[in-house]
Design a protein around this motif. Structure first.
Motif, mmCIF file in Angstrom:
data_model
loop_
_atom_site.group_PDB
_atom_site.id
_atom_site.type_symbol
_atom_site.label_atom_id
_atom_site.label_comp_id
_atom_site.label_asym_id
_atom_site.label_seq_id
_atom_site.Cartn_x
_atom_site.Cartn_y
_atom_site.Cartn_z
ATOM 1 N N GLU A 15 0.525 -1.073 -0.071
ATOM 2 C CA GLU A 15 0.092 -0.179 0.559
ATOM 3 C C GLU A 15 0.797 0.948 0.249
ATOM 4 O OE1 GLU A 15 -2.453 -0.293 3.265
ATOM 5 O OE2 GLU A 15 -3.401 -2.299 2.831
ATOM 6 N N LYS A 16 2.151 1.501 0.516
ATOM 7 C CA LYS A 16 3.050 2.468 0.427
ATOM 8 C C LYS A 16 4.060 2.354 -0.400
ATOM 9 C CE LYS A 16 2.619 3.621 5.325
ATOM 10 N NZ LYS A 16 1.496 2.621 4.959
ATOM 11 N N ALA A 17 3.965 1.427 -2.038
ATOM 12 C CA ALA A 17 4.417 1.661 -2.795
ATOM 13 C C ALA A 17 4.044 3.348 -3.643
ATOM 14 C CB ALA A 17 4.272 0.720 -4.138
ATOM 15 N N ARG A 23 3.406 2.340 -11.860
ATOM 16 C CA ARG A 23 1.814 2.324 -11.441
ATOM 17 C C ARG A 23 1.677 0.873 -10.553
ATOM 18 N NH1 ARG A 23 -0.749 7.549 -10.528
ATOM 19 N NH2 ARG A 23 -0.022 8.432 -12.097
ATOM 20 N N PHE A 24 3.000 0.055 -10.939
ATOM 21 C CA PHE A 24 3.062 -1.338 -10.494
ATOM 22 C C PHE A 24 3.727 -1.471 -9.663
ATOM 23 C CE2 PHE A 24 5.084 -5.058 -11.085
ATOM 24 C CZ PHE A 24 4.067 -6.230 -11.546
ATOM 25 N N LYS A 25 2.522 -1.798 -8.263
ATOM 26 C CA LYS A 25 2.426 -1.498 -7.341
ATOM 27 C C LYS A 25 3.468 -2.831 -6.795
ATOM 28 C CE LYS A 25 -0.575 1.830 -5.066
ATOM 29 N NZ LYS A 25 -1.220 1.853 -4.402
ATOM 30 N N VAL A 26 4.287 -3.328 -5.878
ATOM 31 C CA VAL A 26 4.583 -4.299 -5.138
ATOM 32 C C VAL A 26 4.942 -3.863 -3.839
ATOM 33 C CG1 VAL A 26 6.734 -6.444 -5.732
ATOM 34 C CG2 VAL A 26 5.891 -4.726 -7.413
ATOM 35 N N GLY A 27 4.581 -5.280 -3.503
ATOM 36 C CA GLY A 27 4.873 -5.597 -1.198
ATOM 37 C C GLY A 27 6.009 -6.406 -1.353
ATOM 38 N N ALA A 28 6.630 -6.664 -0.678
ATOM 39 C CA ALA A 28 7.962 -8.019 0.332
ATOM 40 C C ALA A 28 7.895 -7.983 1.694
ATOM 41 C CB ALA A 28 9.154 -7.658 -0.478
ATOM 42 N N ALA A 29 7.746 -9.197 2.597
ATOM 43 C CA ALA A 29 7.623 -9.117 3.690
ATOM 44 C C ALA A 29 8.011 -10.344 4.263
ATOM 45 C CB ALA A 29 6.214 -9.388 3.765
ATOM 46 N N LEU A 30 9.669 -10.182 4.397
ATOM 47 C CA LEU A 30 10.448 -11.385 4.982
ATOM 48 C C LEU A 30 10.748 -11.188 6.438
ATOM 49 C CD1 LEU A 30 13.723 -10.378 6.162
ATOM 50 C CD2 LEU A 30 13.646 -9.328 3.643
ATOM 51 N N ILE A 31 11.126 -12.646 6.420
ATOM 52 C CA ILE A 31 11.098 -13.726 8.346
ATOM 53 C C ILE A 31 12.485 -14.032 7.940
ATOM 54 C CG2 ILE A 31 10.650 -15.425 9.438
ATOM 55 C CD1 ILE A 31 8.564 -13.448 9.919
#
Ligand code: THU
Length: 131
Positions: A15-17, A23-31
């Motif tokens: 959402e913060k992209a 206009r292509f939003k990407v999100g990533a989350a890592l552990i």
């Protein structure tokens, strides 16, 4: 953390992209192995080549916080389809991914997939070559 929870963290980061150009939003989350969560989004620039991908934003946050490796990374985009990491991100990920690390993606039709990182980037350039 479940795959679902990790994907949801990636969607929240997406959402913060900052994407005024593609206009292509990407999100990533890592552990990390000690169960710390880091997220990131893509950040574009009027000098297009200066754009930073979501995966590298999350990795920069993790490593600058002292994290040494990554066990799992979820990647999502506004396309609603599986979004594979670009070549530069694969190389950066290869520096920090644990031996059995996986990437997690979601397609709104096909569901969730979990793929070993080694499968999508089997022969990285690595520190072994710099000996
Ligand atoms: N992008 C990512 O954030 N991650 C990838 O692995 C592929 C591409 C971004 C960069 C740019 O902001 C937009 O997607 C279109 O290329």
């Amino acid at each position: 953390m479940t795959d679902r929870e990790l994907l949801d963290a990636a969607y929240k980061a997406m959402e913060k992209a900052y994407v005024p150009y593609s206009r292509f939003k990407v999100g990533a989350a890592l552990i990390t192995p000690d169960n710390k969560l880091y997220t990131g989004c893509n950040i574009e620039n009027s000098s297009y080549g200066a754009a930073i991908c979501a995966e590298r934003t999350a990795i920069a946050k993790a490593v600058s916080d002292g994290a040494g490796s990554i066990d799992r990374i979820a990647i999502v985009s506004s396309s609603g389809e599986f979004t594979y990491p670009c070549g530069i991100c694969r190389q950066v990920m290869s520096e920090f991914m644990s031996e059995d690390a996986v990437i997690i993606m979601e397609d709104c039709q096909k569901g969730i997939t979990e793929i070993p990182f080694k499968e999508i980037y089997p022969k990285p350039f690595s520190k072994d070559s710099l000996k």
